[in-house]
Each structure stands twice: as structure tokens, then as C-alpha cells.
Design a protein around this motif. Sequence first.
Motif, PDB file in Angstrom:
ATOM      1  N   ARG A  76      -7.835  -2.815  -3.891  1.00 48.27           N
ATOM      2  CA  ARG A  76      -6.384  -2.618  -3.834  1.00 48.27           C
ATOM      3  C   ARG A  76      -5.795  -2.188  -5.177  1.00 48.27           C
ATOM      4  NH1 ARG A  76      -2.005  -7.384  -3.574  1.00 48.27           N
ATOM      5  NH2 ARG A  76      -2.511  -7.267  -5.791  1.00 48.27           N
ATOM      6  N   ASP A  77      -6.228  -2.788  -6.259  1.00 55.88           N
ATOM      7  CA  ASP A  77      -5.593  -2.543  -7.549  1.00 55.88           C
ATOM      8  C   ASP A  77      -6.041  -1.253  -8.215  1.00 55.88           C
ATOM      9  OD1 ASP A  77      -4.243  -4.884  -7.150  1.00 55.88           O
ATOM     10  OD2 ASP A  77      -5.509  -6.084  -8.475  1.00 55.88           O
ATOM     11  N   SER A  78      -7.137  -0.662  -7.732  1.00 56.39           N
ATOM     12  CA  SER A  78      -7.615   0.571  -8.374  1.00 56.39           C
ATOM     13  C   SER A  78      -7.718   1.740  -7.396  1.00 56.39           C
ATOM     14  CB  SER A  78      -8.972   0.336  -9.056  1.00 56.39           C
ATOM     15  OG  SER A  78      -9.913  -0.204  -8.152  1.00 56.39           O
ATOM     16  N   TYR A  79      -7.144   1.588  -6.193  1.00 53.37           N
ATOM     17  CA  TYR A  79      -7.143   2.678  -5.212  1.00 53.37           C
ATOM     18  C   TYR A  79      -6.491   3.909  -5.837  1.00 53.37           C
ATOM     19  CZ  TYR A  79      -6.190   5.072  -0.733  1.00 53.37           C
ATOM     20  OH  TYR A  79      -6.115   5.981   0.299  1.00 53.37           O
ATOM     21  N   ALA A 137       6.355  -6.902  -6.287  1.00 51.95           N
ATOM     22  CA  ALA A 137       5.700  -7.365  -7.514  1.00 51.95           C
ATOM     23  C   ALA A 137       4.523  -6.459  -7.872  1.00 51.95           C
ATOM     24  CB  ALA A 137       5.228  -8.810  -7.337  1.00 51.95           C
ATOM     25  N   PHE A 138       3.801  -6.000  -6.865  1.00 50.00           N
ATOM     26  CA  PHE A 138       2.657  -5.109  -7.074  1.00 50.00           C
ATOM     27  C   PHE A 138       3.097  -3.821  -7.761  1.00 50.00           C
ATOM     28  CE2 PHE A 138       0.128  -1.537  -5.313  1.00 50.00           C
ATOM     29  CZ  PHE A 138      -1.133  -1.890  -5.782  1.00 50.00           C
ATOM     30  N   TRP A 139       4.147  -3.192  -7.220  1.00 53.56           N
ATOM     31  CA  TRP A 139       4.577  -1.905  -7.763  1.00 53.56           C
ATOM     32  C   TRP A 139       5.365  -2.045  -9.066  1.00 53.56           C
ATOM     33  CZ3 TRP A 139       2.322   2.378  -6.796  1.00 53.56           C
ATOM     34  CH2 TRP A 139       1.690   2.573  -5.568  1.00 53.56           C
ATOM     35  N   GLU A 140       6.141  -3.102  -9.183  1.00 54.61           N
ATOM     36  CA  GLU A 140       6.874  -3.312 -10.434  1.00 54.61           C
ATOM     37  C   GLU A 140       5.919  -3.508 -11.604  1.00 54.61           C
ATOM     38  OE1 GLU A 140       9.270  -6.573  -9.274  1.00 54.61           O
ATOM     39  OE2 GLU A 140      10.777  -5.329  -8.250  1.00 54.61           O
ATOM     40  N   LEU A 161      -6.747  -1.996   6.068  1.00 54.45           N
ATOM     41  CA  LEU A 161      -5.292  -2.126   6.070  1.00 54.45           C
ATOM     42  C   LEU A 161      -4.809  -3.107   5.003  1.00 54.45           C
ATOM     43  CD1 LEU A 161      -2.857  -0.916   7.478  1.00 54.45           C
ATOM     44  CD2 LEU A 161      -2.901  -2.845   9.076  1.00 54.45           C
ATOM     45  N   SER A 162      -5.675  -4.007   4.547  1.00 52.29           N
ATOM     46  CA  SER A 162      -5.271  -4.934   3.491  1.00 52.29           C
ATOM     47  C   SER A 162      -4.962  -4.186   2.203  1.00 52.29           C
ATOM     48  CB  SER A 162      -6.355  -5.983   3.243  1.00 52.29           C
ATOM     49  OG  SER A 162      -7.555  -5.366   2.786  1.00 52.29           O
TER      50      SER A 162
END
Length: 319
Positions: free
Chosen positions: A149-152, A36-39, A240-241
Amino acid sequence: MSIPTTHPFAFDPTYGTTLEELLAVEPPEEPEGFDAFWEARYRKALAVDPRPEFSRSEFSHPDWHVLDLVYLSTGAFRIGGWLLLPQKGQVRRGLVVGHGYGGRDRPDFDLPVEETALIFPCCRGLSLSADPAISQNPSWHVLHDIDKRDSYIIGGCVEDIWLAVSTLVALYPWLSGHIGYSGISFGGGVGAMAIPYDPRIDRGHLALPSFGHQPLRLKLPSVGSAEGVQEYLAKHEDVLSTLSFYDAATAARRIKVPMLTAVALFDPAVAPPCQFAVANAIPKFNEIFILDAGHFDYPGSAEQEAGLRDKIGQFFRVS
């Protein structure tokens, strides 16, 4: 085989592993919501108009028309690179060529492909896509927004690849579904994350892929970007999260197109168990080409690289 036996490193870049052991390395446990994250990221990237701009390049070559290229990626990030068009024949395939963590200062004119339009993008923060807010040092670039996580930044780099594909499709709409990806090291890891979610990419070559099996990557002594992340981990245990969502081996399990993966038995920068985790995860249509060493000069390297280059030419040949 001529695996190096002398080297300047304080650790063994084979990590004491045999080929049999390397071929048995499996991807790590994956986080819930990985797809879902990558899609969602792919849908967002697909909605971006790359609006490519071209200018005459300082580079020239008898086989290629060479153009400097700038296109827009997600977040309106301006990505610089080059477009190569064949001097002879038609454009029947597309190829996006990634780069290592050293960036890129010129296109690669020696790829053995014909009737192919090639884009050589520089991922955000590196080389022609440099930004004053982002370090070009791999050990620092790899940490940019790693706590978010969302803007790495690695996610943005994957989106830069998707927008390179969009640029090819904008120029040559008939290429959709006939576009390959080739990337080494950093570019190999980014490619492993980009390919499974973009149906416009029909085959891929990953060499010495980085970002594979992040739990191992955080443990095995290394130089370069992996060392930078390990040093960060010492003070930020929750890293790691984020990184579990940027695992090239986890992503590679989703790849459904033909692949050619080159992995090394000795590598101080991208630990071989992490490379093999990516190669082993690809479910089918995967040819694994084994190098004696990566990110290190060794006897016989020119011959092995020539053999690999021949394989790449056959792999991306227009049919």
C-alpha cells in the motif's frame, strides 16, 4: 448524441447504463485513515527540493519558449518533461498537465491559455521518466508494487504531480495558489488524488478520469490497465486493501476548488460508471461536460473535443 453502436469489444462499453443512472453513481465506502494516508504523503512531498534542470528542447513554437525539464520527485526519482513559457506577456498563472496511460512524447501546444507557465511531466516509469525496473506497458505499470500500500506506484505518480507544482513555485513563487491541473484518463485519476491535498492548486480539469470507484473498476469488463488489475485480482483477492486508498472518487469528495470534469457515456478502457463516480463526488464548483465516447473514435468526436477545448480555455483563463 452519437454514442457508438458498433465496436470490436466482447462487452458493451456503455454497460447498459443511462445518463440518469450514471449521474446517480456514488463513491464507494472509504477505508479508515484515507485522509491521514494522503496528508502524510503530501507533507513528505512538500519537503522535497525538486532542483529543476533545464535544457534547450528540440521542439519550438511561435507562441512558447520550450525547455526540456528534469526535476526530482520523492525517492529521488528523476522526472522528465517540458516547461513552456509564453513568448508574450507575463507569467500570471501556472498549469500542470498530466497525460494518459500511453505516456507523452511532446508537450501539447494547442492548449488555449495565455500568460501561463506550463509543465508537462511524465509520471515515474513512463516516457521521459522511464526506468528499467518499471514496465511502460499500462497493464503492468498499474501493478507495480500493488501489493504494498505505501509504495504502490500510483502514489508515487501523485507525488510526481505535487513536485511539478513545487517546481513551478520554485521558479515563480507568486504562482502558489494560482496553479491549475489538467489531466486525462490516467492523468485524470492521478489528478483527482493530487488536487484535494495541495492548496497550491486552485482549479482542475479531469477528463475520462481513471481509478474511480475501485470495486466497480475491478468488476466491469475493460481493456487496458483496468483489465490488468482484474487479471491480477483473480490470483490476489486482497488487492482492494491497497486500491481502496487509491480511489479517485473517494479523493474527489475532498476537492474544494472549481473543477471541469469531462466524462463519457461509452468507454471500453475507463468504464463510464467509474468516471461518473469521480465527477459526481466533487462537492461543488463542478461543471460536468459529457462526451459521447472516450478512448474510441466516433462521429462527431472532433466537434465535441473542440467544444471541450474551448471550455478548458475559458476555465483556465487568467483573470
